[in-house]
Motif scaffolding. Structure first.
Motif, mmCIF file in Angstrom:
data_model
loop_
_atom_site.group_PDB
_atom_site.id
_atom_site.type_symbol
_atom_site.label_atom_id
_atom_site.label_comp_id
_atom_site.label_asym_id
_atom_site.label_seq_id
_atom_site.Cartn_x
_atom_site.Cartn_y
_atom_site.Cartn_z
ATOM 1 N N SER A 8 29.961 -26.210 -6.488
ATOM 2 C CA SER A 8 29.734 -25.091 -5.566
ATOM 3 C C SER A 8 30.573 -23.866 -5.910
ATOM 4 N N ASP A 9 31.837 -24.088 -6.279
ATOM 5 C CA ASP A 9 32.702 -22.958 -6.650
ATOM 6 C C ASP A 9 32.151 -22.234 -7.874
ATOM 7 N N PHE A 10 31.645 -22.999 -8.817
ATOM 8 C CA PHE A 10 31.055 -22.407 -10.019
ATOM 9 C C PHE A 10 29.835 -21.573 -9.654
ATOM 10 N N PHE A 11 28.969 -22.096 -8.772
ATOM 11 C CA PHE A 11 27.780 -21.357 -8.356
ATOM 12 C C PHE A 11 28.160 -20.037 -7.677
ATOM 13 N N ARG A 12 29.178 -20.090 -6.842
ATOM 14 C CA ARG A 12 29.624 -18.864 -6.159
ATOM 15 C C ARG A 12 30.225 -17.870 -7.148
ATOM 16 N N GLU A 13 31.001 -18.388 -8.087
ATOM 17 C CA GLU A 13 31.646 -17.513 -9.079
ATOM 18 C C GLU A 13 30.607 -16.777 -9.919
ATOM 19 N N LYS A 14 29.540 -17.467 -10.286
ATOM 20 C CA LYS A 14 28.494 -16.865 -11.120
ATOM 21 C C LYS A 14 27.411 -16.187 -10.286
ATOM 22 N N LYS A 15 27.580 -16.209 -8.963
ATOM 23 C CA LYS A 15 26.603 -15.612 -8.042
ATOM 24 C C LYS A 15 25.215 -16.217 -8.264
ATOM 25 N N LEU A 16 25.211 -17.542 -8.352
ATOM 26 C CA LEU A 16 23.978 -18.283 -8.563
ATOM 27 C C LEU A 16 23.515 -18.928 -7.263
ATOM 28 N N ASP A 17 22.337 -18.566 -6.807
ATOM 29 C CA ASP A 17 21.684 -19.333 -5.747
ATOM 30 C C ASP A 17 20.994 -20.509 -6.413
ATOM 31 N N ILE A 18 20.834 -21.610 -5.679
ATOM 32 C CA ILE A 18 20.189 -22.776 -6.271
ATOM 33 C C ILE A 18 19.066 -23.297 -5.376
ATOM 34 N N GLU A 19 18.084 -23.899 -6.006
ATOM 35 C CA GLU A 19 17.072 -24.682 -5.304
ATOM 36 C C GLU A 19 17.040 -26.037 -5.984
ATOM 37 N N ILE A 20 17.018 -27.103 -5.185
ATOM 38 C CA ILE A 20 17.033 -28.460 -5.715
ATOM 39 C C ILE A 20 15.668 -29.071 -5.440
ATOM 40 N N ILE A 21 14.897 -29.286 -6.501
ATOM 41 C CA ILE A 21 13.525 -29.763 -6.370
ATOM 42 C C ILE A 21 13.476 -31.246 -6.718
ATOM 43 N N TYR A 22 13.412 -32.085 -5.689
ATOM 44 C CA TYR A 22 13.228 -33.520 -5.903
ATOM 45 C C TYR A 22 11.726 -33.776 -6.073
#
Length: 308
Positions: free
Chosen positions: A27-41
Protein backbone atom coordinates in the motif's frame (compact mmCIF):
# COMPACT_ATOMS: atom_id res chain seq x y z
CA UNK A 1 -2.48 6.06 -13.01
CA UNK A 2 -4.37 2.80 -12.61
CA UNK A 3 -2.84 -0.64 -12.07
CA UNK A 4 -5.01 -3.65 -12.88
CA UNK A 5 -4.15 -6.75 -10.85
CA UNK A 6 -5.55 -9.83 -12.61
CA UNK A 7 -5.99 -12.95 -10.45
CA UNK A 8 -7.25 -16.15 -12.15
CA UNK A 9 -8.87 -18.45 -9.58
CA UNK A 10 -10.02 -22.04 -9.63
CA UNK A 11 -11.04 -23.47 -6.26
CA UNK A 12 -8.90 -20.93 -4.37
CA UNK A 13 -11.32 -20.29 -1.49
CA UNK A 14 -8.51 -20.53 1.07
CA UNK A 15 -6.19 -18.17 -0.82
CA UNK A 16 -8.49 -15.30 -1.88
CA UNK A 17 -8.11 -13.38 1.39
CA UNK A 18 -4.45 -14.34 1.83
CA UNK A 19 -3.58 -12.96 -1.59
CA UNK A 20 -5.46 -9.71 -0.93
CA UNK A 21 -3.71 -9.21 2.44
CA UNK A 22 -0.29 -9.88 0.90
CA UNK A 23 -0.96 -7.49 -1.99
CA UNK A 24 -2.03 -4.76 0.45
CA UNK A 25 1.41 -4.91 2.07
CA UNK A 26 2.44 -2.79 -0.93
CA UNK A 27 0.00 0.00 0.00
CA UNK A 28 2.80 2.45 0.82
CA UNK A 29 4.37 1.76 -2.56
CA UNK A 30 1.05 2.37 -4.34
CA UNK A 31 0.62 5.69 -2.53
CA UNK A 32 4.21 6.73 -3.22
CA UNK A 33 3.80 6.10 -6.96
CA UNK A 34 0.27 7.57 -6.95
CA UNK A 35 -1.10 4.31 -8.29
CA UNK A 36 -4.77 3.46 -7.96
CA UNK A 37 -5.44 -0.27 -8.20
CA UNK A 38 -8.24 -2.57 -9.28
CA UNK A 39 -8.09 -6.23 -8.27
CA UNK A 40 -9.87 -8.45 -10.79
CA UNK A 41 -10.55 -11.94 -9.47
CA UNK A 42 -11.48 -14.16 -12.44
CA UNK A 43 -13.31 -17.21 -11.10
CA UNK A 44 -12.86 -20.07 -13.57
CA UNK A 45 -15.99 -22.01 -12.64
CA UNK A 46 -14.89 -22.92 -9.10
CA UNK A 47 -17.05 -25.40 -7.19
CA UNK A 48 -15.94 -24.23 -3.74
CA UNK A 49 -16.48 -20.90 -1.96
CA UNK A 50 -14.14 -18.79 -4.11
CA UNK A 51 -16.92 -16.49 -5.36
CA UNK A 52 -18.28 -16.06 -1.85
CA UNK A 53 -14.87 -15.02 -0.51
CA UNK A 54 -14.36 -12.50 -3.31
CA UNK A 55 -17.79 -10.98 -2.58
CA UNK A 56 -16.82 -10.60 1.08
CA UNK A 57 -13.71 -8.70 0.03
CA UNK A 58 -15.74 -6.46 -2.26
CA UNK A 59 -18.04 -5.47 0.61
CA UNK A 60 -15.04 -3.93 2.38
CA UNK A 61 -13.09 -2.71 -0.66
CA UNK A 62 -14.82 -1.54 -3.84
CA UNK A 63 -11.52 -1.82 -5.75
CA UNK A 64 -12.13 -5.58 -5.81
CA UNK A 65 -13.90 -6.85 -8.93
CA UNK A 66 -15.29 -10.28 -9.79
CA UNK A 67 -15.72 -12.03 -13.12
CA UNK A 68 -17.24 -15.49 -12.65
CA UNK A 69 -17.49 -18.01 -15.49
CA UNK A 70 -20.48 -20.28 -16.08
CA UNK A 71 -18.12 -23.30 -15.95
CA UNK A 72 -14.44 -24.14 -15.99
CA UNK A 73 -12.98 -22.79 -19.25
CA UNK A 74 -9.31 -23.07 -18.25
CA UNK A 75 -6.65 -20.67 -17.04
CA UNK A 76 -5.92 -19.32 -20.52
CA UNK A 77 -9.51 -18.10 -20.85
CA UNK A 78 -9.31 -16.56 -17.38
CA UNK A 79 -6.15 -14.67 -18.32
CA UNK A 80 -7.75 -13.38 -21.51
CA UNK A 81 -10.91 -12.30 -19.63
CA UNK A 82 -8.81 -10.46 -17.08
CA UNK A 83 -6.89 -8.54 -19.74
CA UNK A 84 -10.05 -7.78 -21.71
CA UNK A 85 -11.87 -6.36 -18.68
CA UNK A 86 -8.90 -4.48 -17.23
CA UNK A 87 -8.95 -0.68 -17.37
CA UNK A 88 -5.49 0.11 -16.04
CA UNK A 89 -2.60 2.00 -17.57
CA UNK A 90 -0.64 -1.04 -16.39
CA UNK A 91 -1.70 -4.63 -15.82
CA UNK A 92 -0.12 -7.44 -13.82
CA UNK A 93 -1.14 -11.10 -13.91
CA UNK A 94 -0.65 -13.08 -10.67
CA UNK A 95 -1.72 -16.46 -9.29
CA UNK A 96 -3.90 -16.47 -6.18
CA UNK A 97 -1.79 -19.15 -4.44
CA UNK A 98 1.02 -16.61 -3.74
CA UNK A 99 3.56 -18.51 -5.83
CA UNK A 100 3.89 -15.13 -7.58
CA UNK A 101 5.17 -12.93 -4.71
CA UNK A 102 3.44 -9.50 -4.63
CA UNK A 103 6.57 -8.22 -2.85
CA UNK A 104 8.30 -8.13 -6.26
CA UNK A 105 5.94 -5.45 -7.57
CA UNK A 106 8.03 -2.40 -6.49
CA UNK A 107 11.12 -3.80 -8.23
CA UNK A 108 9.12 -4.70 -11.33
CA UNK A 109 7.53 -1.25 -11.54
CA UNK A 110 10.95 0.39 -11.27
CA UNK A 111 11.95 -1.28 -14.55
CA UNK A 112 8.76 -0.01 -16.19
CA UNK A 113 9.83 3.48 -15.12
CA UNK A 114 13.21 2.86 -16.75
CA UNK A 115 11.47 2.38 -20.08
CA UNK A 116 10.71 -1.34 -20.32
CA UNK A 117 7.33 -2.27 -21.80
CA UNK A 118 7.03 -5.52 -19.88
CA UNK A 119 8.63 -7.03 -16.79
CA UNK A 120 8.47 -10.83 -16.66
CA UNK A 121 9.46 -13.26 -13.92
CA UNK A 122 11.17 -16.63 -13.95
CA UNK A 123 11.96 -19.16 -11.28
CA UNK A 124 15.64 -20.02 -10.88
CA UNK A 125 14.82 -23.13 -8.85
CA UNK A 126 11.99 -25.66 -8.63
CA UNK A 127 12.20 -26.38 -4.93
CA UNK A 128 9.17 -28.33 -3.74
CA UNK A 129 8.25 -29.63 -7.20
CA UNK A 130 8.31 -33.38 -7.99
CA UNK A 131 11.61 -34.33 -9.63
CA UNK A 132 9.95 -35.94 -12.66
CA UNK A 133 7.80 -32.86 -13.32
CA UNK A 134 10.83 -30.58 -13.09
CA UNK A 135 12.80 -32.80 -15.49
CA UNK A 136 10.07 -32.82 -18.15
CA UNK A 137 9.42 -29.08 -17.70
CA UNK A 138 13.05 -28.28 -18.51
CA UNK A 139 12.97 -30.61 -21.51
CA UNK A 140 9.83 -28.87 -22.74
CA UNK A 141 11.42 -25.41 -22.68
CA UNK A 142 14.48 -26.68 -24.56
CA UNK A 143 12.29 -28.38 -27.14
CA UNK A 144 10.09 -25.31 -27.61
CA UNK A 145 13.06 -23.05 -28.24
CA UNK A 146 14.40 -25.48 -30.86
CA UNK A 147 11.18 -25.99 -32.81
CA UNK A 148 9.69 -22.50 -32.44
CA UNK A 149 10.88 -19.02 -33.33
CA UNK A 150 9.09 -17.64 -30.26
CA UNK A 151 11.42 -17.11 -27.31
CA UNK A 152 10.13 -18.95 -24.22
CA UNK A 153 12.41 -18.67 -21.18
CA UNK A 154 12.98 -21.70 -18.95
CA UNK A 155 11.13 -21.28 -15.66
CA UNK A 156 9.01 -18.40 -16.97
CA UNK A 157 5.90 -17.61 -14.95
CA UNK A 158 2.70 -15.98 -16.17
CA UNK A 159 3.45 -13.33 -13.53
CA UNK A 160 4.36 -10.19 -15.46
CA UNK A 161 3.74 -6.47 -15.37
CA UNK A 162 2.84 -4.78 -18.67
CA UNK A 163 2.00 -1.40 -20.06
CA UNK A 164 -1.37 -0.83 -21.67
CA UNK A 165 0.22 -1.00 -25.10
CA UNK A 166 1.41 -4.57 -24.48
CA UNK A 167 -1.98 -5.63 -23.09
CA UNK A 168 -3.76 -4.23 -26.14
CA UNK A 169 -1.31 -6.07 -28.42
CA UNK A 170 -2.04 -9.35 -26.62
CA UNK A 171 -5.78 -8.79 -27.02
CA UNK A 172 -5.39 -8.47 -30.78
CA UNK A 173 -4.46 -12.18 -30.82
CA UNK A 174 -7.98 -13.52 -30.59
CA UNK A 175 -7.26 -17.20 -31.16
CA UNK A 176 -9.37 -19.76 -29.30
CA UNK A 177 -6.48 -22.14 -28.52
CA UNK A 178 -4.24 -19.95 -26.38
CA UNK A 179 -0.78 -20.45 -24.90
CA UNK A 180 0.05 -17.28 -23.00
CA UNK A 181 3.76 -17.92 -22.50
CA UNK A 182 4.13 -18.12 -26.26
CA UNK A 183 1.85 -15.13 -26.88
CA UNK A 184 3.86 -12.96 -24.49
CA UNK A 185 7.02 -13.77 -26.43
CA UNK A 186 5.38 -13.45 -29.84
CA UNK A 187 4.13 -9.87 -29.38
CA UNK A 188 7.66 -8.79 -28.54
CA UNK A 189 8.30 -5.39 -26.89
CA UNK A 190 11.18 -4.51 -24.58
CA UNK A 191 11.10 -7.02 -21.71
CA UNK A 192 13.06 -7.22 -18.47
CA UNK A 193 13.37 -10.57 -16.69
CA UNK A 194 13.32 -10.74 -12.90
CA UNK A 195 14.51 -13.93 -11.24
CA UNK A 196 13.30 -15.33 -7.93
CA UNK A 197 13.46 -18.54 -5.91
CA UNK A 198 10.50 -20.87 -6.23
CA UNK A 199 7.75 -20.22 -3.68
CA UNK A 200 5.47 -23.07 -2.65
CA UNK A 201 1.69 -22.69 -2.43
CA UNK A 202 0.39 -21.02 0.74
CA UNK A 203 -2.68 -23.26 1.05
CA UNK A 204 -4.47 -25.91 -0.96
CA UNK A 205 -3.13 -28.16 -3.70
CA UNK A 206 -2.08 -27.48 -7.25
CA UNK A 207 -4.79 -27.94 -9.88
CA UNK A 208 -2.23 -29.06 -12.48
CA UNK A 209 -1.73 -32.82 -12.83
CA UNK A 210 1.17 -34.29 -14.80
CA UNK A 211 -1.24 -35.27 -17.58
CA UNK A 212 -2.74 -31.77 -17.61
CA UNK A 213 0.70 -30.21 -17.95
CA UNK A 214 1.57 -32.65 -20.73
CA UNK A 215 -1.53 -31.66 -22.71
CA UNK A 216 -0.77 -27.99 -22.05
CA UNK A 217 2.75 -28.45 -23.42
CA UNK A 218 1.33 -30.04 -26.58
CA UNK A 219 -0.95 -27.01 -26.89
CA UNK A 220 2.10 -24.76 -26.82
CA UNK A 221 4.05 -26.77 -29.41
CA UNK A 222 1.12 -26.95 -31.81
CA UNK A 223 0.22 -23.27 -31.34
CA UNK A 224 3.72 -21.93 -32.04
CA UNK A 225 5.45 -24.47 -34.26
CA UNK A 226 4.81 -26.47 -37.42
CA UNK A 227 7.87 -28.63 -36.78
CA UNK A 228 5.78 -31.76 -35.94
CA UNK A 229 4.25 -31.58 -39.43
CA UNK A 230 7.72 -31.35 -40.98
CA UNK A 231 8.86 -34.35 -38.91
CA UNK A 232 5.83 -36.34 -40.10
CA UNK A 233 6.68 -35.49 -43.73
CA UNK A 234 10.33 -36.44 -43.20
CA UNK A 235 9.36 -39.79 -41.68
CA UNK A 236 7.13 -40.43 -44.70
CA UNK A 237 10.01 -39.80 -47.11
CA UNK A 238 12.42 -41.97 -45.10
CA UNK A 239 10.04 -44.91 -45.01
CA UNK A 240 9.30 -44.62 -48.74
CA UNK A 241 13.04 -44.87 -49.41
CA UNK A 242 13.33 -47.78 -46.96
CA UNK A 243 10.40 -49.57 -48.63
CA UNK A 244 12.02 -49.14 -52.08
CA UNK A 245 15.31 -50.59 -50.82
CA UNK A 246 13.50 -53.54 -49.22
CA UNK A 247 11.60 -54.27 -52.44
CA UNK A 248 14.88 -54.49 -54.35
CA UNK A 249 16.39 -56.67 -51.63
CA UNK A 250 13.43 -59.09 -51.68
CA UNK A 251 13.47 -59.35 -55.48
CA UNK A 252 17.19 -60.11 -55.54
CA UNK A 253 16.85 -62.58 -52.66
CA UNK A 254 13.94 -64.40 -54.29
CA UNK A 255 15.79 -64.59 -57.62
CA UNK A 256 18.85 -66.27 -56.13
CA UNK A 257 17.45 -68.32 -53.21
CA UNK A 258 13.77 -68.85 -54.13
CA UNK A 259 12.65 -69.08 -50.48
CA UNK A 260 9.32 -67.25 -50.16
CA UNK A 261 8.69 -68.12 -46.49
CA UNK A 262 11.90 -67.10 -44.74
CA UNK A 263 12.13 -63.76 -42.97
CA UNK A 264 8.44 -63.46 -42.12
CA UNK A 265 9.25 -62.50 -38.52
CA UNK A 266 11.29 -59.49 -39.58
CA UNK A 267 8.60 -58.55 -42.10
CA UNK A 268 5.97 -58.51 -39.32
CA UNK A 269 8.21 -56.23 -37.25
CA UNK A 270 8.71 -53.88 -40.19
CA UNK A 271 4.97 -53.74 -40.93
CA UNK A 272 4.23 -53.04 -37.26
CA UNK A 273 6.84 -50.27 -37.17
CA UNK A 274 5.58 -48.62 -40.36
CA UNK A 275 1.97 -48.85 -39.15
CA UNK A 276 2.95 -47.23 -35.87
CA UNK A 277 4.70 -44.37 -37.67
CA UNK A 278 1.67 -43.90 -39.92
CA UNK A 279 -0.63 -43.67 -36.90
CA UNK A 280 1.78 -41.20 -35.26
CA UNK A 281 1.75 -38.98 -38.35
CA UNK A 282 -2.04 -39.19 -38.54
CA UNK A 283 -2.19 -38.22 -34.89
CA UNK A 284 -0.01 -35.16 -35.52
CA UNK A 285 -2.18 -34.12 -38.45
CA UNK A 286 -5.27 -34.74 -36.34
CA UNK A 287 -4.02 -32.42 -33.58
CA UNK A 288 -3.51 -29.56 -36.02
CA UNK A 289 -6.83 -30.29 -37.70
CA UNK A 290 -8.67 -30.33 -34.37
CA UNK A 291 -7.24 -26.91 -33.44
CA UNK A 292 -8.29 -25.56 -36.82
CA UNK A 293 -11.76 -27.05 -36.29
CA UNK A 294 -12.13 -25.28 -32.93
CA UNK A 295 -10.91 -21.98 -34.38
CA UNK A 296 -13.35 -22.15 -37.30
CA UNK A 297 -16.28 -22.70 -34.93
CA UNK A 298 -15.53 -19.25 -33.50
CA UNK A 299 -17.06 -20.07 -30.12
CA UNK A 300 -16.52 -17.58 -27.26
CA UNK A 301 -13.46 -18.22 -25.10
CA UNK A 302 -15.60 -18.00 -21.97
CA UNK A 303 -19.13 -17.22 -20.78
CA UNK A 304 -19.64 -14.90 -17.82
CA UNK A 305 -22.18 -15.99 -15.24
CA UNK A 306 -21.70 -13.08 -12.85
CA UNK A 307 -19.74 -9.84 -12.90
CA UNK A 308 -19.26 -7.29 -10.13
Amino acid sequence: MLLSVIVPCYNEEENVRCFYDELMRNSDFFREKKLDIEIIYVDDGSDDGTVREVKKLRESDDRVRLISFSRNFGKESAIYAGFKNSKGDYAVMMDADLQDPPSLLPEMFSYIEEGYDSVATRRVSRKGEPVIRSFFARRFYKLMNKVSKTDIVDGARDYRLMTRQVVDAILTLGEYNRFSKGIFGWVGFKTKWVEFENVERTKGETKWSFWGLFLYSLEGIIAFSTAPLAIASLLGVLFCVLAFVLIIFILVRSFFWEDPTSGWQSMVCIISLVSGVQLLCLGILGEYLSKTYLEVKNRPKYIVKEEL
